[in-house]
Motif scaffolding. Structure first.
Motif, PDB file in Angstrom:
ATOM      1  N   GLU A   1      30.151 -46.970 -13.512  1.00 38.91           N
ATOM      2  CA  GLU A   1      29.908 -47.035 -12.138  1.00 38.91           C
ATOM      3  C   GLU A   1      28.719 -46.996 -11.054  1.00 38.91           C
ATOM      4  N   ILE A   2      27.920 -47.712 -10.912  1.00 43.92           N
ATOM      5  CA  ILE A   2      27.000 -46.859 -10.545  1.00 43.92           C
ATOM      6  C   ILE A   2      26.812 -47.685  -8.212  1.00 43.92           C
ATOM      7  N   SER A   3      27.653 -46.871  -7.654  1.00 45.00           N
ATOM      8  CA  SER A   3      27.498 -47.471  -6.466  1.00 45.00           C
ATOM      9  C   SER A   3      27.295 -46.178  -5.321  1.00 45.00           C
ATOM     10  N   LYS A   4      27.360 -45.548  -5.830  1.00 40.12           N
ATOM     11  CA  LYS A   4      26.289 -44.397  -4.640  1.00 40.12           C
ATOM     12  C   LYS A   4      25.906 -42.943  -4.992  1.00 40.12           C
ATOM     13  N   LYS A   5      25.074 -42.905  -4.432  1.00 44.05           N
ATOM     14  CA  LYS A   5      23.918 -41.798  -5.080  1.00 44.05           C
ATOM     15  C   LYS A   5      24.167 -41.059  -6.047  1.00 44.05           C
TER      16      LYS A   5
ATOM     17  N   LEU B   1      19.122 -46.531  -6.203  1.00 50.08           N
ATOM     18  CA  LEU B   1      20.095 -46.916  -5.564  1.00 50.08           C
ATOM     19  C   LEU B   1      19.760 -48.214  -4.484  1.00 50.08           C
ATOM     20  N   SER B   2      20.528 -49.646  -5.357  1.00 51.88           N
ATOM     21  CA  SER B   2      19.420 -50.504  -4.652  1.00 51.88           C
ATOM     22  C   SER B   2      20.146 -51.042  -2.933  1.00 51.88           C
ATOM     23  N   PRO B   3      19.594 -51.565  -1.942  1.00 50.77           N
ATOM     24  CA  PRO B   3      19.690 -51.969  -0.847  1.00 50.77           C
ATOM     25  C   PRO B   3      21.714 -52.181  -1.078  1.00 50.77           C
ATOM     26  N   GLU B   4      22.371 -53.072  -1.968  1.00 53.28           N
ATOM     27  CA  GLU B   4      23.136 -53.330  -2.442  1.00 53.28           C
ATOM     28  C   GLU B   4      24.229 -51.992  -1.906  1.00 53.28           C
ATOM     29  N   GLY B   5      23.454 -50.951  -2.623  1.00 51.95           N
ATOM     30  CA  GLY B   5      24.536 -50.134  -3.287  1.00 51.95           C
ATOM     31  C   GLY B   5      25.082 -49.907  -4.414  1.00 51.95           C
TER      32      GLY B   5
END
Length: 220
Positions: free
Chosen positions: A35-39, A63-67
């Protein structure tokens, strides 16, 4: 060295737990892979494009503004001068191979599941999902088109593992072989539609998955 032994002990504990609970023998709906949800998650991925060999395409994973993971850039078909390059215009990114332990390299075992599922939000460009196994030919890659039904919206795409096609350096192989699904090394996405211009693909997660009516590649 300390992290190496810590990983090894974590693997031993996890395998012991699975053996004690017979987890590998039970039906499971899903196995979270990446997953990609944090830096910090961005450090688990490698980004590349034809710029690596002298081309002019650009690609970033941020990382997008949505995280969520945001793979974007510009695909250029321009060929560099004074270099023997006949094709240009590609970009992609893949996960890093899992680190090794005392028991050797780590892999994902996807055999209990029928589908590879990805939650993405893309545009109208042509993307592929890629995965690599611990096969004999290190440049072999299994690929499948990422068919987006709702460009601009989040959607979950489920691809049967058995529908992936064996390729090598972007060429479909005449002799197709079964995927070594017990030892999957990495997952990735690429854009190779030969259309100049910007591209944008957001990624939330990747999972191996069953439905209520499937058990791996065998219908219940």
């Amino acid at each position: 060295m300390l992290s190496f032994f810590r990983r090894s002990m974590d693997v031993l504990r996890e395998e012991t737990r699975k053996a004690a609970t017979f987890e590998n023998m039970r039906w499971r709906k899903e196995l979270p892979l990446l997953e990609i949800s944090k830096k910090e998650d961005l450090e688990n991925w490698i980004v590349g494009s034809d710029k690596d060999i002298g081309g002019f395409s650009t690609a970033k994973l941020e990382l997008s503004p949505e995280g969520k993971g945001h793979f974007h850039g510009y695909l250029s078909l321009d060929l560099p001068e004074q270099l023997d390059i006949k094709k240009s215009g590609y970009a992609g990114f893949r996960s890093k191979n899992p680190p090794s332990t005392l028991w050797g390299n780590q892999y994902w075992d996807t055999t209990p599941f029928r589908y590879l599922a990805v939650r993405v939000k893309g545009d109208h460009r042509k993307y592929f999902v890629n995965l690599q196994t611990d096969g004999y030919v290190k440049t072999d890659l299994f690929q499948h088109r990422l068919f987006l039904k709702k460009p601009g919206d989040w959607e979950t795409i489920m691809i049967p593992f058995r529908d992936f096609i064996l390729t090598n350096n972007g060429v479909i192989q005449n002799r197709q072989v079964d995927m070594y699904r017990e030892k999957v090394k990495n997952f990735g996405f690429s854009i190779i539609d030969r259309q100049e211009g910007p591209f944008s693909l957001e990624i939330d997660w990747i999972k191996a998955m069953n439905t209520e009516d499937t058990d791996g590649d065998v219908d219940i």
